[in-house]
Design a protein around this motif. Structure first.
Motif, PDB file in Angstrom:
ATOM      1  N   LEU A  12       7.191  15.076 -17.045  1.00 43.59           N
ATOM      2  CA  LEU A  12       7.744  14.799 -15.718  1.00 43.59           C
ATOM      3  C   LEU A  12       9.136  14.185 -15.848  1.00 43.59           C
ATOM      4  CD1 LEU A  12       4.567  13.343 -13.960  1.00 43.59           C
ATOM      5  CD2 LEU A  12       5.559  15.626 -13.704  1.00 43.59           C
ATOM      6  N   TRP A  13       9.962  14.382 -14.850  1.00 41.85           N
ATOM      7  CA  TRP A  13      11.351  13.935 -14.857  1.00 41.85           C
ATOM      8  C   TRP A  13      11.518  12.446 -15.091  1.00 41.85           C
ATOM      9  CZ3 TRP A  13      12.095  10.474 -10.941  1.00 41.85           C
ATOM     10  CH2 TRP A  13      11.198  10.532  -9.873  1.00 41.85           C
ATOM     11  N   VAL A  14      10.522  11.653 -14.783  1.00 41.29           N
ATOM     12  CA  VAL A  14      10.631  10.206 -14.927  1.00 41.29           C
ATOM     13  C   VAL A  14      10.761   9.789 -16.398  1.00 41.29           C
ATOM     14  CG1 VAL A  14       8.150   9.668 -15.002  1.00 41.29           C
ATOM     15  CG2 VAL A  14       9.748   8.013 -14.006  1.00 41.29           C
ATOM     16  N   VAL A  35       7.480   7.753  -7.875  1.00 34.49           N
ATOM     17  CA  VAL A  35       8.712   7.183  -7.335  1.00 34.49           C
ATOM     18  C   VAL A  35       8.815   5.688  -7.652  1.00 34.49           C
ATOM     19  CG1 VAL A  35       9.034   8.888  -5.506  1.00 34.49           C
ATOM     20  CG2 VAL A  35       7.737   6.817  -5.025  1.00 34.49           C
ATOM     21  N   VAL A  36       7.683   5.022  -7.729  1.00 35.00           N
ATOM     22  CA  VAL A  36       7.672   3.595  -8.082  1.00 35.00           C
ATOM     23  C   VAL A  36       7.993   3.433  -9.563  1.00 35.00           C
ATOM     24  CG1 VAL A  36       6.288   1.484  -8.151  1.00 35.00           C
ATOM     25  CG2 VAL A  36       6.024   3.082  -6.243  1.00 35.00           C
ATOM     26  N   ARG A  37       7.397   4.266 -10.400  1.00 34.74           N
ATOM     27  CA  ARG A  37       7.690   4.211 -11.834  1.00 34.74           C
ATOM     28  C   ARG A  37       9.166   4.484 -12.086  1.00 34.74           C
ATOM     29  NH1 ARG A  37       2.778   7.471 -12.021  1.00 34.74           N
ATOM     30  NH2 ARG A  37       3.928   9.254 -12.853  1.00 34.74           N
ATOM     31  N   ALA A  61       0.823  -1.218   0.000  1.00 32.87           N
ATOM     32  CA  ALA A  61       0.000   0.000   0.000  1.00 32.87           C
ATOM     33  C   ALA A  61       0.857   1.269   0.000  1.00 32.87           C
ATOM     34  CB  ALA A  61      -0.920   0.000   1.215  1.00 32.87           C
ATOM     35  N   GLN A  62       2.081   1.195   0.526  1.00 33.10           N
ATOM     36  CA  GLN A  62       2.931   2.377   0.642  1.00 33.10           C
ATOM     37  C   GLN A  62       3.853   2.512  -0.582  1.00 33.10           C
ATOM     38  OE1 GLN A  62       5.076   2.420   4.320  1.00 33.10           O
ATOM     39  NE2 GLN A  62       3.259   1.894   5.511  1.00 33.10           N
ATOM     40  N   PRO A  63       3.807   3.650  -1.254  1.00 34.55           N
ATOM     41  CA  PRO A  63       4.656   3.842  -2.430  1.00 34.55           C
ATOM     42  C   PRO A  63       6.150   3.667  -2.153  1.00 34.55           C
ATOM     43  CG  PRO A  63       2.999   5.570  -2.320  1.00 34.55           C
ATOM     44  CD  PRO A  63       2.901   4.783  -1.046  1.00 34.55           C
ATOM     45  N   ALA A  64       6.626   4.109  -1.003  1.00 33.60           N
ATOM     46  CA  ALA A  64       8.054   3.970  -0.692  1.00 33.60           C
ATOM     47  C   ALA A  64       8.461   2.500  -0.618  1.00 33.60           C
ATOM     48  CB  ALA A  64       8.382   4.675   0.620  1.00 33.60           C
ATOM     49  N   ILE A  65       7.579   1.675  -0.124  1.00 36.13           N
ATOM     50  CA  ILE A  65       7.865   0.238  -0.028  1.00 36.13           C
ATOM     51  C   ILE A  65       7.851  -0.377  -1.427  1.00 36.13           C
ATOM     52  CG2 ILE A  65       7.044  -1.961   0.895  1.00 36.13           C
ATOM     53  CD1 ILE A  65       8.336   0.067   2.950  1.00 36.13           C
ATOM     54  N   ARG A  66       6.872   0.006  -2.251  1.00 32.45           N
ATOM     55  CA  ARG A  66       6.827  -0.499  -3.633  1.00 32.45           C
ATOM     56  C   ARG A  66       8.085  -0.083  -4.395  1.00 32.45           C
ATOM     57  NH1 ARG A  66       1.584   1.666  -3.300  1.00 32.45           N
ATOM     58  NH2 ARG A  66       1.959   3.172  -4.977  1.00 32.45           N
ATOM     59  N   ALA A  67       8.526   1.156  -4.187  1.00 29.34           N
ATOM     60  CA  ALA A  67       9.732   1.644  -4.864  1.00 29.34           C
ATOM     61  C   ALA A  67      10.963   0.877  -4.394  1.00 29.34           C
ATOM     62  CB  ALA A  67       9.905   3.136  -4.618  1.00 29.34           C
ATOM     63  N   ALA A  68      11.068   0.639  -3.108  1.00 35.16           N
ATOM     64  CA  ALA A  68      12.204  -0.119  -2.575  1.00 35.16           C
ATOM     65  C   ALA A  68      12.215  -1.537  -3.133  1.00 35.16           C
ATOM     66  CB  ALA A  68      12.157  -0.148  -1.044  1.00 35.16           C
ATOM     67  N   THR A  74       5.208  -3.896 -15.077  1.00 37.28           N
ATOM     68  CA  THR A  74       3.899  -3.499 -14.557  1.00 37.28           C
ATOM     69  C   THR A  74       4.023  -2.317 -13.600  1.00 37.28           C
ATOM     70  OG1 THR A  74       3.943  -5.067 -12.712  1.00 37.28           O
ATOM     71  CG2 THR A  74       2.964  -5.838 -14.774  1.00 37.28           C
ATOM     72  N   CYS A  75       5.167  -2.188 -12.942  1.00 36.62           N
ATOM     73  CA  CYS A  75       5.387  -1.063 -12.029  1.00 36.62           C
ATOM     74  C   CYS A  75       5.482   0.267 -12.772  1.00 36.62           C
ATOM     75  CB  CYS A  75       6.660  -1.279 -11.209  1.00 36.62           C
ATOM     76  SG  CYS A  75       6.545  -2.627 -10.031  1.00 36.62           S
ATOM     77  N   LEU A  76       5.711   0.242 -14.077  1.00 33.59           N
ATOM     78  CA  LEU A  76       5.759   1.474 -14.867  1.00 33.59           C
ATOM     79  C   LEU A  76       4.392   2.143 -14.941  1.00 33.59           C
ATOM     80  CD1 LEU A  76       8.000   0.303 -17.844  1.00 33.59           C
ATOM     81  CD2 LEU A  76       8.686   1.738 -15.893  1.00 33.59           C
ATOM     82  N   GLN A  77       3.337   1.422 -14.547  1.00 35.60           N
ATOM     83  CA  GLN A  77       1.977   1.963 -14.552  1.00 35.60           C
ATOM     84  C   GLN A  77       1.502   2.326 -13.152  1.00 35.60           C
ATOM     85  OE1 GLN A  77      -0.248  -1.129 -16.467  1.00 35.60           O
ATOM     86  NE2 GLN A  77       0.990  -1.027 -18.311  1.00 35.60           N
TER      87      GLN A  77
END
Length: 175
Positions: free
Chosen positions: A99-101, A62-64, A29-36, A54-57
């Motif tokens: 966006l920078w991503v 930060v996850v993308r 549920a937490q974006p920081a955890i998904r990104a890590a 799939t994480c690109l979506q």
């Protein structure tokens, strides 16, 4: 913070059980955890391209971003189309601005080094975001394995890359 560090350590440790945990955590549920978790999967490598694609979506930028960097690390040519789609996605613009991503998507395509990315690189050479266009030149250098920079202005260099890529595309070398 401790959870984030632990997740990154899992990526360094490797192993089937660590991979299983990380594959679960990219849906946390937490974006920081998904990104890590996405970053740790990139550190781990192996057959994780589809999960990272799939994480690109993901709704969180930060996850993308972490997924793009990881895809560049693992260099899976099967993820080129997912990165191309992400580069064009409206989700990577805010109020009409890039966006920078998006620069990271281009950098990942360069790291992968697949000729199948050339059509996306040609489009990126003329991107309205100057950071994306500069990243496209650097990515083309990685894909081509050489540089057109010597003795050319930036505009001439971009045009040389465009001609080179279009010739490869037309000859069918990108399949």
């Amino acid at each position: 913070r401790l959870r984030w560090v632990s997740i990154r350590a899992l990526g360094e440790s490797g192993g089937v059980s660590a991979r299983r945990v990380l594959m679960t955590l990219i849906e946390d549920a937490q974006p920081a955890i998904r990104a890590a978790a996405a970053s740790a999967l990139g550190d781990m490598g192996g057959d994780v391209g589809a999960a990272l694609a799939t994480c690109l979506q993901d709704p969180a930028i930060v996850v993308r971003s972490a997924a793009a960097v990881s895809l560049g690390q693992i260099r899976d040519p099967n993820t080129v189309s997912a990165l191309e789609q992400a580069l064009l996605s409206d989700d990577n613009y805010y109020r009409g601005s890039s966006l920078w991503v998006r620069r990271q998507y281009v950098e990942a395509l360069g790291e992968i080094g697949a000729a199948t990315a050339l059509p996306a690189m040609v489009r990126a050479l003329d991107d309205a975001d100057p950071d994306v266009a500069v990243a496209a030149v650097a990515a083309m250098e990685k894909i081509g394995g050489f540089s057109f920079a010597e003795g050319r202005s930036y505009t001439e260099e971009r045009e040389a890359w465009r001609r080179w890529a279009n010739a490869r595309i037309q000859s069918g070398a990108t399949r």
